[in-house]
Write a protein that holds these residues in place. Structure first.
Motif, PDB file in Angstrom:
ATOM      1  N   ALA A   1       0.813  -1.224   0.000  1.00 37.43           N
ATOM      2  CA  ALA A   1       0.000   0.000   0.000  1.00 37.43           C
ATOM      3  C   ALA A   1       0.844   1.270   0.000  1.00 37.43           C
ATOM      4  CB  ALA A   1      -0.912   0.009   1.215  1.00 37.43           C
ATOM      5  N   CYS A   2       2.106   1.165   0.351  1.00 37.55           N
ATOM      6  CA  CYS A   2       2.922   2.383   0.470  1.00 37.55           C
ATOM      7  C   CYS A   2       3.078   3.054  -0.896  1.00 37.55           C
ATOM      8  CB  CYS A   2       4.299   2.038   1.047  1.00 37.55           C
ATOM      9  SG  CYS A   2       5.368   3.485   1.067  1.00 37.55           S
ATOM     10  N   PRO A   3       2.615   4.287  -1.033  1.00 39.42           N
ATOM     11  CA  PRO A   3       2.632   4.932  -2.358  1.00 39.42           C
ATOM     12  C   PRO A   3       4.032   5.222  -2.884  1.00 39.42           C
ATOM     13  CG  PRO A   3       1.678   6.393  -0.685  1.00 39.42           C
ATOM     14  CD  PRO A   3       2.012   5.121   0.010  1.00 39.42           C
ATOM     15  N   THR A   4       5.012   5.274  -2.003  1.00 36.48           N
ATOM     16  CA  THR A   4       6.364   5.634  -2.451  1.00 36.48           C
ATOM     17  C   THR A   4       7.336   4.446  -2.380  1.00 36.48           C
ATOM     18  OG1 THR A   4       6.696   6.424  -0.196  1.00 36.48           O
ATOM     19  CG2 THR A   4       6.236   8.095  -1.855  1.00 36.48           C
ATOM     20  N   ASP A   5       6.797   3.253  -2.160  1.00 38.36           N
ATOM     21  CA  ASP A   5       7.648   2.050  -2.064  1.00 38.36           C
ATOM     22  C   ASP A   5       8.786   2.244  -1.066  1.00 38.36           C
ATOM     23  OD1 ASP A   5       6.389   0.286  -3.707  1.00 38.36           O
ATOM     24  OD2 ASP A   5       7.391   1.009  -5.522  1.00 38.36           O
ATOM     25  N   ALA A   6       8.428   2.676   0.112  1.00 37.88           N
ATOM     26  CA  ALA A   6       9.473   3.002   1.102  1.00 37.88           C
ATOM     27  C   ALA A   6       9.988   1.792   1.883  1.00 37.88           C
ATOM     28  CB  ALA A   6       8.933   4.058   2.073  1.00 37.88           C
ATOM     29  N   PHE A   7       9.411   0.605   1.603  1.00 36.59           N
ATOM     30  CA  PHE A   7       9.905  -0.590   2.311  1.00 36.59           C
ATOM     31  C   PHE A   7      10.769  -1.427   1.363  1.00 36.59           C
ATOM     32  CE2 PHE A   7       5.804   0.370   4.391  1.00 36.59           C
ATOM     33  CZ  PHE A   7       6.245   0.517   5.697  1.00 36.59           C
ATOM     34  N   PRO A   8      12.108  -1.341   1.474  1.00 29.89           N
ATOM     35  CA  PRO A   8      12.943  -2.182   0.613  1.00 29.89           C
ATOM     36  C   PRO A   8      12.810  -3.655   0.984  1.00 29.89           C
ATOM     37  CG  PRO A   8      14.301  -0.904   2.150  1.00 29.89           C
ATOM     38  CD  PRO A   8      12.885  -0.448   2.330  1.00 29.89           C
TER      39      PRO A   8
ATOM     40  N   LEU B   1      12.451   7.657   1.467  1.00 31.31           N
ATOM     41  CA  LEU B   1      11.343   7.512   0.518  1.00 31.31           C
ATOM     42  C   LEU B   1       9.982   7.710   1.181  1.00 31.31           C
ATOM     43  CD1 LEU B   1      12.604   4.298  -1.340  1.00 31.31           C
ATOM     44  CD2 LEU B   1      12.713   6.648  -2.143  1.00 31.31           C
ATOM     45  N   CYS B   2       9.987   8.004   2.469  1.00 31.85           N
ATOM     46  CA  CYS B   2       8.726   7.998   3.230  1.00 31.85           C
ATOM     47  C   CYS B   2       8.088   9.399   3.289  1.00 31.85           C
ATOM     48  CB  CYS B   2       9.018   7.468   4.629  1.00 31.85           C
ATOM     49  SG  CYS B   2       7.609   7.559   5.721  1.00 31.85           S
ATOM     50  N   ILE B   3       6.791   9.440   3.025  1.00 32.38           N
ATOM     51  CA  ILE B   3       6.046  10.716   3.045  1.00 32.38           C
ATOM     52  C   ILE B   3       6.123  11.361   4.431  1.00 32.38           C
ATOM     53  CG2 ILE B   3       3.745  11.747   2.808  1.00 32.38           C
ATOM     54  CD1 ILE B   3       3.085   9.452   0.828  1.00 32.38           C
ATOM     55  N   SER B   4       6.038  10.514   5.445  1.00 34.02           N
ATOM     56  CA  SER B   4       6.083  11.026   6.814  1.00 34.02           C
ATOM     57  C   SER B   4       7.409  11.747   7.073  1.00 34.02           C
ATOM     58  CB  SER B   4       5.971   9.833   7.763  1.00 34.02           C
ATOM     59  OG  SER B   4       5.059  10.082   8.743  1.00 34.02           O
TER      60      SER B   4
ATOM     61  N   GLY C   1       2.869  14.050   7.764  1.00 30.84           N
ATOM     62  CA  GLY C   1       2.838  12.625   8.097  1.00 30.84           C
ATOM     63  C   GLY C   1       2.056  11.817   7.080  1.00 30.84           C
ATOM     64  N   CYS C   2       1.855  10.561   7.395  1.00 31.40           N
ATOM     65  CA  CYS C   2       1.125   9.643   6.516  1.00 31.40           C
ATOM     66  C   CYS C   2       0.734   8.438   7.369  1.00 31.40           C
ATOM     67  CB  CYS C   2       2.040   9.215   5.360  1.00 31.40           C
ATOM     68  SG  CYS C   2       1.494   7.759   4.447  1.00 31.40           S
ATOM     69  N   ASP C   3      -0.515   7.987   7.213  1.00 34.17           N
ATOM     70  CA  ASP C   3      -0.997   6.861   8.036  1.00 34.17           C
ATOM     71  C   ASP C   3      -1.269   5.608   7.213  1.00 34.17           C
ATOM     72  OD1 ASP C   3      -1.092   8.187  10.509  1.00 34.17           O
ATOM     73  OD2 ASP C   3      -3.053   9.041  10.098  1.00 34.17           O
ATOM     74  N   ILE C   4      -0.934   5.637   5.928  1.00 35.92           N
ATOM     75  CA  ILE C   4      -1.401   4.552   5.046  1.00 35.92           C
ATOM     76  C   ILE C   4      -0.975   3.167   5.530  1.00 35.92           C
ATOM     77  CG2 ILE C   4      -1.251   3.600   2.700  1.00 35.92           C
ATOM     78  CD1 ILE C   4      -1.098   6.517   1.685  1.00 35.92           C
ATOM     79  N   CYS C   5       0.321   3.010   5.870  1.00 37.39           N
ATOM     80  CA  CYS C   5       0.773   1.654   6.214  1.00 37.39           C
ATOM     81  C   CYS C   5       0.245   1.207   7.573  1.00 37.39           C
ATOM     82  CB  CYS C   5       2.295   1.529   6.127  1.00 37.39           C
ATOM     83  SG  CYS C   5       3.182   2.703   7.146  1.00 37.39           S
ATOM     84  N   GLN C   6      -0.342   2.100   8.341  1.00 33.85           N
ATOM     85  CA  GLN C   6      -1.020   1.685   9.575  1.00 33.85           C
ATOM     86  C   GLN C   6      -2.501   1.430   9.282  1.00 33.85           C
ATOM     87  OE1 GLN C   6       0.296   3.339  13.476  1.00 33.85           O
ATOM     88  NE2 GLN C   6       0.777   5.111  12.219  1.00 33.85           N
TER      89      GLN C   6
END
Ligand code: SF4
Ligand code: SF4
Length: 377
Positions: free
Chosen positions: A200-207, A216-219, A243-248
Motif C-alpha cells: 500500500a505504500c505509495p512511495t515504495d518506502a519498504f525495501p 522515501l517515506c512521506i512522513s 505525516g502519513c498513516d497509510i501503512c497503519q
C-alpha cells in the motif's frame, strides 16, 4: 513490600495510560538491524540518529543512566474517528496524520510519566535513579516495548498490539529499580503471510519487510526533511501535508483500534485534521500559529507546511489553487517559491511557462532556478 507488576499496572491505569509493560534494561534485540539501517543511510537527514554518542546509548542503556536496571513502558491510545474517509481524502484538503490531530503528545505523556516516577520512588521507599522519555531519548522504544509484552513489530515497523492496532503513543521510564519478575516478551511477529502495508505504500518506502527507508517515506519528508522534497517523489504524496498513516490504516489489526478517551488528543475542528489547501497556501506566520498552536504541526513552522501544501496542490491540479500558487512565487522562502513553481507546472502545464520564465529571470536562488529549468527543460 516489593513493587509488583500488578501494582505498577494499576498505577499506570490510574494515571490514564491504556497499557504498560516492564522489562529489564538490556540491549534491544533489534540493535544490530538498527545499526545496519544507519550504515545504509536510511535515516536520511536525521543525522542525530547516527551520532556516536546516541548509538553508544542505544547499545547500552547504562550510558544514559549508569544504574539502569529496568524499563517501565506505557501506551496511550490516540485514535479518533473524526471525519469520513471522503473528507480526509478530498484532494482540496491537506491531510494530517492522526497522531497530530490533538495537542502535542510529548507534554501530555511526560507530565504523567513524571507522576509515575514519583510514585515509584515513594513505593520503593528509597532514592532511585530514573529518567522519563517520550520519543526523545536514544532508546529503541518499540523494540523494548515488544520485550515488555506490549505488542509485536509489524512489517510496517510499527509496534502493533494484537487487540488495539498501532495508534498509540509510547513513553518510558528508565529506572534503577530491579523487580522480582518482568513481563514476558511478546511474540516477535504476527504478520504471517500478510504484506498489505508493503504493497500500500505509495512511495515504495519498504525495501524489505520490517525495513523502512526514511528517504522515501512521506512522513519523513513532510515532517523531518527541512529542505527540498525529491521531485520524483512529490507526485506520490497525494494530499498528505503532515505525516502519513497509510501503512497503519491498511493493517488488519487496525480494526481493533480503540477510540481514545483522551480529550487532549481529540481535534476540535476539521482544520486540525484536513485543512483546506487554499487556507494553508494563503497562511502567514500568525495564521499558521493560530491554526496549529500547541499541536505537533507547530514544530515544522509555516514555511515547511506551505511547502508540503504546494506538493499536495500539485497533486490536486485544480485551477482554484492557481492564484495562491502565483502569489507564492513571490514568497520570501526559496523553498516555498520552488515548490510553488512545481505545483503551478503540474496544474497549468505549458500555460505556466511565462510565469515560470519570469520567476527564473528575477530569481537569485540557484536551487529555485534549477527547479524551473528542470520543469521547463
Ligand atoms: Fe509509506 Fe506512508 Fe508508511 Fe511512509 S508512512 S512507509 S510513505 S505508507
Ligand atoms: Fe503486518 Fe499485514 Fe499489518 Fe503489515 S499490514 S504490519 S504485514 S499485519
Amino acid at each position: 513490600m516489593p513493587l509488583t507488576l500488578t501494582a505498577i499496572r494499576r498505577r499506570a491505569q490510574d494515571l490514564g495510560f491504556n497499557f504498560c509493560g516492564v522489562t529489564p534494561a538490556e540491549p534491544s534485540p533489534t540493535l544490530a538491524a538498527y545499526l545496519r539501517w544507519i550504515q545504509q543511510g536510511m535515516q536520511g537527514d536525521m543525522r542525530y540518529m547516527a551520532r556516536t554518542d546516541r548509538v553508544r546509548r542505544r547499545r547500552d542503556l547504562r550510558e544514559i543512566l549508569p544504574k539502569a536496571k529496568s524499563l517501565i513502558l506505557v501506551g496511550l491510545d490516540y485514535y479518533a474517528r473524526y471525519a469520513e474517509d471522503e473528507v480526509l481524502e478530498d484532494p482540496a484538503r491537506g491531510r494530517i496524520a492522526a497522531y497530530a490531530w490533538g495537542l502535542d503528545y510529548h507534554r501530555v505523556l511526560e507530565l504523567r510519566l513524571e507522576q509515575f516516577a514519583e510514585w515509584l520512588a515513594e513505593e520503593a521507599g528509597r532514592e532511585i535513579a530514573q529518567k522519563v522519555y517520550v520519543d526523545t531519548g536514544a532508546i529503541l522504544e518499540r523494540s523494548h516495548a515488544q520485550q515488555a509484552g506490549m505488542g509485536f513489530i509489524g512489517k510496517n515497523t510499527m509496534l502493533i498490539h494484537p487487540r488495539r492496532g498501532s495508534y498509540f503513543f509510547i513513553g518510558e521510564i528508565l529506572s534503577s529499580l530491579e523487580f522480582d519478575d518482568y513481563d514476558e516478551p511478546h511474540r516477535e511477529s504476527m504478520c504471517g503471510t500478510c504484506t498489505r502495508c508493503l504493497g500500500a505504500c505509495p512511495t515504495d518506502a519498504f525495501p524489505a519487510p520490517f525495513v523502512l527507508d526514511s528517504r522515501l517515506c512521506i512522513s519523513y519528508h513532510t515532517i523531518e526533511n527541512k529542505g527540498w522534497i525529491d521531485r520524483d517523489l512529490r507526485g506520490q504524496f497525494g494530499n498528505w501535508i503532515f505525516g502519513c498513516d497509510i501503512c497503519q490504516d491498511v493493517c488488519p489489526f487496525q480494526r481493533f483500534a480503540e477510540e481514545t478517551d483522551e480529550v487532549a488528543f481529540l481535534p476540535f475542528d476539521l482544520d486540525r485534521v484536513a485543512p483546506k489547501l487554499t487556507d494553508i497556501l494563503m497562511s502567514n506566520d500568525d495564521t499558521f500559529r493560530a491554526m496549529f498552536r500547541r499541536t505537533p504541526v507547530e514544530r515544522i513552522k509555516r514555511e515547511r507546511l506551505v511547502r508540503n501544501a504546494c506538493v499536495a496542490a500539485g497533486n490536486w491540479r485544480n485551477e482554484v489553487a492557481i492564484p495562491h500558487l502565483i502569489q507564492l512565487l513571490y514568497d520570501e522562502s526559496a523553498l516555498v517559491r520552488g515548490h510553488a513553481a512545481w505545483a503551478l507546472w503540474r496544474t497549468m502545464e505549458l500555460d505556466s511557462a511565462k510565469l515560470l520564465t519570469d520567476l527564473h529571470r528575477r530569481e537569485d536562488d540557484a536551487r529555485v532556478r534549477g527547479e524551473v529549468e528542470a520543469l521547463l527543460g
